[in-house]
Design a protein around this motif. Structure first.
Motif, PDB file in Angstrom:
ATOM      1  N   VAL A  61     -24.762  28.908 -12.915  1.00 37.19           N
ATOM      2  CA  VAL A  61     -23.563  28.888 -13.558  1.00 37.19           C
ATOM      3  C   VAL A  61     -23.290  30.425 -13.331  1.00 37.19           C
ATOM      4  O   VAL A  61     -23.952  31.259 -13.598  1.00 37.19           O
ATOM      5  CB  VAL A  61     -23.671  28.893 -15.128  1.00 37.19           C
ATOM      6  CG1 VAL A  61     -22.470  28.804 -15.532  1.00 37.19           C
ATOM      7  CG2 VAL A  61     -24.088  27.336 -15.284  1.00 37.19           C
ATOM      8  N   ARG A  62     -21.781  30.465 -12.850  1.00 37.84           N
ATOM      9  CA  ARG A  62     -21.098  31.960 -12.565  1.00 37.84           C
ATOM     10  C   ARG A  62     -19.877  31.780 -13.130  1.00 37.84           C
ATOM     11  O   ARG A  62     -19.381  31.075 -12.864  1.00 37.84           O
ATOM     12  CB  ARG A  62     -21.270  32.396 -11.237  1.00 37.84           C
ATOM     13  CG  ARG A  62     -20.773  33.643 -11.010  1.00 37.84           C
ATOM     14  CD  ARG A  62     -20.876  34.172  -9.542  1.00 37.84           C
ATOM     15  NE  ARG A  62     -20.278  35.535  -9.303  1.00 37.84           N
ATOM     16  CZ  ARG A  62     -19.093  35.701  -8.781  1.00 37.84           C
ATOM     17  NH1 ARG A  62     -18.550  34.734  -8.505  1.00 37.84           N
ATOM     18  NH2 ARG A  62     -18.926  37.150  -8.897  1.00 37.84           N
ATOM     19  N   VAL A  63     -19.667  32.821 -14.096  1.00 37.18           N
ATOM     20  CA  VAL A  63     -18.541  32.814 -14.834  1.00 37.18           C
ATOM     21  C   VAL A  63     -18.080  34.166 -14.725  1.00 37.18           C
ATOM     22  O   VAL A  63     -18.649  35.182 -14.980  1.00 37.18           O
ATOM     23  CB  VAL A  63     -18.385  32.437 -16.255  1.00 37.18           C
ATOM     24  CG1 VAL A  63     -17.211  32.627 -17.123  1.00 37.18           C
ATOM     25  CG2 VAL A  63     -19.201  31.227 -16.505  1.00 37.18           C
ATOM     26  N   SER A  64     -16.730  34.473 -14.337  1.00 39.49           N
ATOM     27  CA  SER A  64     -16.197  35.758 -14.108  1.00 39.49           C
ATOM     28  C   SER A  64     -14.655  35.720 -14.218  1.00 39.49           C
ATOM     29  O   SER A  64     -14.006  35.003 -13.896  1.00 39.49           O
ATOM     30  CB  SER A  64     -16.530  36.534 -12.810  1.00 39.49           C
ATOM     31  OG  SER A  64     -15.852  35.877 -11.710  1.00 39.49           O
ATOM     32  N   ALA A  65     -13.940  36.968 -14.666  1.00 39.84           N
ATOM     33  CA  ALA A  65     -12.452  37.212 -14.804  1.00 39.84           C
ATOM     34  C   ALA A  65     -11.983  35.923 -15.464  1.00 39.84           C
ATOM     35  O   ALA A  65     -10.953  35.379 -15.053  1.00 39.84           O
ATOM     36  CB  ALA A  65     -11.873  37.168 -13.264  1.00 39.84           C
ATOM     37  N   GLY A 104     -30.022  26.924 -14.946  1.00 40.97           N
ATOM     38  CA  GLY A 104     -30.525  27.619 -13.592  1.00 40.97           C
ATOM     39  C   GLY A 104     -30.248  29.232 -14.159  1.00 40.97           C
ATOM     40  O   GLY A 104     -29.908  29.628 -15.231  1.00 40.97           O
ATOM     41  N   SER A 105     -29.749  29.890 -13.244  1.00 41.07           N
ATOM     42  CA  SER A 105     -29.450  31.412 -13.439  1.00 41.07           C
ATOM     43  C   SER A 105     -28.095  31.287 -13.969  1.00 41.07           C
ATOM     44  O   SER A 105     -27.261  30.588 -13.610  1.00 41.07           O
ATOM     45  CB  SER A 105     -29.518  32.416 -12.102  1.00 41.07           C
ATOM     46  OG  SER A 105     -28.709  31.823 -11.228  1.00 41.07           O
ATOM     47  N   VAL A 106     -27.701  32.362 -14.905  1.00 39.99           N
ATOM     48  CA  VAL A 106     -26.508  32.420 -15.470  1.00 39.99           C
ATOM     49  C   VAL A 106     -25.832  33.631 -15.241  1.00 39.99           C
ATOM     50  O   VAL A 106     -26.547  34.672 -15.776  1.00 39.99           O
ATOM     51  CB  VAL A 106     -26.580  32.079 -17.092  1.00 39.99           C
ATOM     52  CG1 VAL A 106     -25.012  32.326 -17.728  1.00 39.99           C
ATOM     53  CG2 VAL A 106     -26.761  30.726 -17.151  1.00 39.99           C
ATOM     54  N   SER A 107     -24.692  33.631 -14.711  1.00 41.97           N
ATOM     55  CA  SER A 107     -24.183  35.118 -14.597  1.00 41.97           C
ATOM     56  C   SER A 107     -22.710  35.228 -15.067  1.00 41.97           C
ATOM     57  O   SER A 107     -22.123  34.260 -14.685  1.00 41.97           O
ATOM     58  CB  SER A 107     -24.088  35.047 -13.160  1.00 41.97           C
ATOM     59  OG  SER A 107     -23.251  36.362 -12.703  1.00 41.97           O
ATOM     60  N   VAL A 108     -22.636  36.286 -16.183  1.00 44.50           N
ATOM     61  CA  VAL A 108     -21.377  36.177 -16.688  1.00 44.50           C
ATOM     62  C   VAL A 108     -20.890  37.658 -16.613  1.00 44.50           C
ATOM     63  O   VAL A 108     -21.668  38.477 -17.133  1.00 44.50           O
ATOM     64  CB  VAL A 108     -21.521  35.785 -18.052  1.00 44.50           C
ATOM     65  CG1 VAL A 108     -20.221  35.944 -19.098  1.00 44.50           C
ATOM     66  CG2 VAL A 108     -21.856  34.474 -18.411  1.00 44.50           C
ATOM     67  N   SER A 109     -19.590  37.671 -15.955  1.00 36.96           N
ATOM     68  CA  SER A 109     -19.085  39.140 -16.062  1.00 36.96           C
ATOM     69  C   SER A 109     -17.584  39.198 -16.182  1.00 36.96           C
ATOM     70  O   SER A 109     -16.729  38.240 -15.727  1.00 36.96           O
ATOM     71  CB  SER A 109     -19.551  39.795 -14.649  1.00 36.96           C
ATOM     72  OG  SER A 109     -18.856  38.984 -13.479  1.00 36.96           O
ATOM     73  N   ASP A 110     -16.855  40.094 -16.606  1.00 38.43           N
ATOM     74  CA  ASP A 110     -15.647  40.537 -16.423  1.00 38.43           C
ATOM     75  C   ASP A 110     -14.772  39.431 -17.422  1.00 38.43           C
ATOM     76  O   ASP A 110     -13.655  38.920 -16.936  1.00 38.43           O
ATOM     77  CB  ASP A 110     -14.952  40.788 -15.285  1.00 38.43           C
ATOM     78  CG  ASP A 110     -15.455  41.924 -14.637  1.00 38.43           C
ATOM     79  OD1 ASP A 110     -15.834  42.782 -15.246  1.00 38.43           O
ATOM     80  OD2 ASP A 110     -15.749  41.955 -13.385  1.00 38.43           O
ATOM     81  N   THR A 111     -15.651  38.876 -18.357  1.00 39.61           N
ATOM     82  CA  THR A 111     -14.768  37.808 -19.372  1.00 39.61           C
ATOM     83  C   THR A 111     -13.931  38.512 -20.191  1.00 39.61           C
ATOM     84  O   THR A 111     -14.115  39.812 -20.572  1.00 39.61           O
ATOM     85  CB  THR A 111     -15.673  37.264 -20.122  1.00 39.61           C
ATOM     86  OG1 THR A 111     -16.582  37.878 -21.102  1.00 39.61           O
ATOM     87  CG2 THR A 111     -17.068  36.496 -19.466  1.00 39.61           C
ATOM     88  N   GLY A 112     -12.775  37.827 -20.586  1.00 44.32           N
ATOM     89  CA  GLY A 112     -11.899  38.320 -21.500  1.00 44.32           C
ATOM     90  C   GLY A 112     -12.262  38.087 -22.967  1.00 44.32           C
ATOM     91  O   GLY A 112     -13.199  38.030 -23.410  1.00 44.32           O
TER      92      GLY A 112
END
Length: 117
Positions: A63-67, A93-101
């Motif tokens: 999972v990748r979450v950004s912006a 699996g791998s979780v990447s979270v960046s630049d969330t509001g």
């Protein structure tokens, strides 16, 4: 003991009993050939089960979450700008979270990263 393990033991016992019965009606030479083939098949199956067990439990998707944008919750609701996964027996699996509001929960919960369950 759970029902899955009981089923495995039951089927294993049944297969052993049938194989013993079949081998008892064959000549020694023929029984030797059948036992050799059965041993080879069981050996390969055991190797596969061992490798499968060594790999560990299955994983969910990556999972990748950004912006993401801003989320606001009022009156006991949920605000989420990250990733909220349902409770599961399968870890993600791998979780990447960046630049969330920004997430604001007024009387509720807020999440801007990762939450499971």
């Amino acid at each position: 003991m759970n029902t899955g393990r009981q089923a495995v033991l039951m089927w294993t016992g049944l297969v052993v009993a049938v194989l013993a019965g079949v081998l008892s009606f064959l000549s020694w030479d023929r029984a030797d050939q059948v036992a050799g083939v059965v041993s080879a098949v069981v050996g390969v199956a055991a190797l596969g089960v061992g490798v499968y067990g060594a790999l560990g439990p299955p994983r969910g998707p990556d999972v990748r979450v950004s912006a993401t944008g801003r989320a606001t919750s009022r009156g006991g609701g949920d605000a989420n700008t990250g990733f909220a996964a349902p409770a599961s027996t399968t870890p993600p699996g791998s979780v990447s979270v960046s630049d969330t509001g920004d997430a604001e929960g007024d009387g509720g919960s807020a999440n801007t990263g990762f939450r499971q369950g």
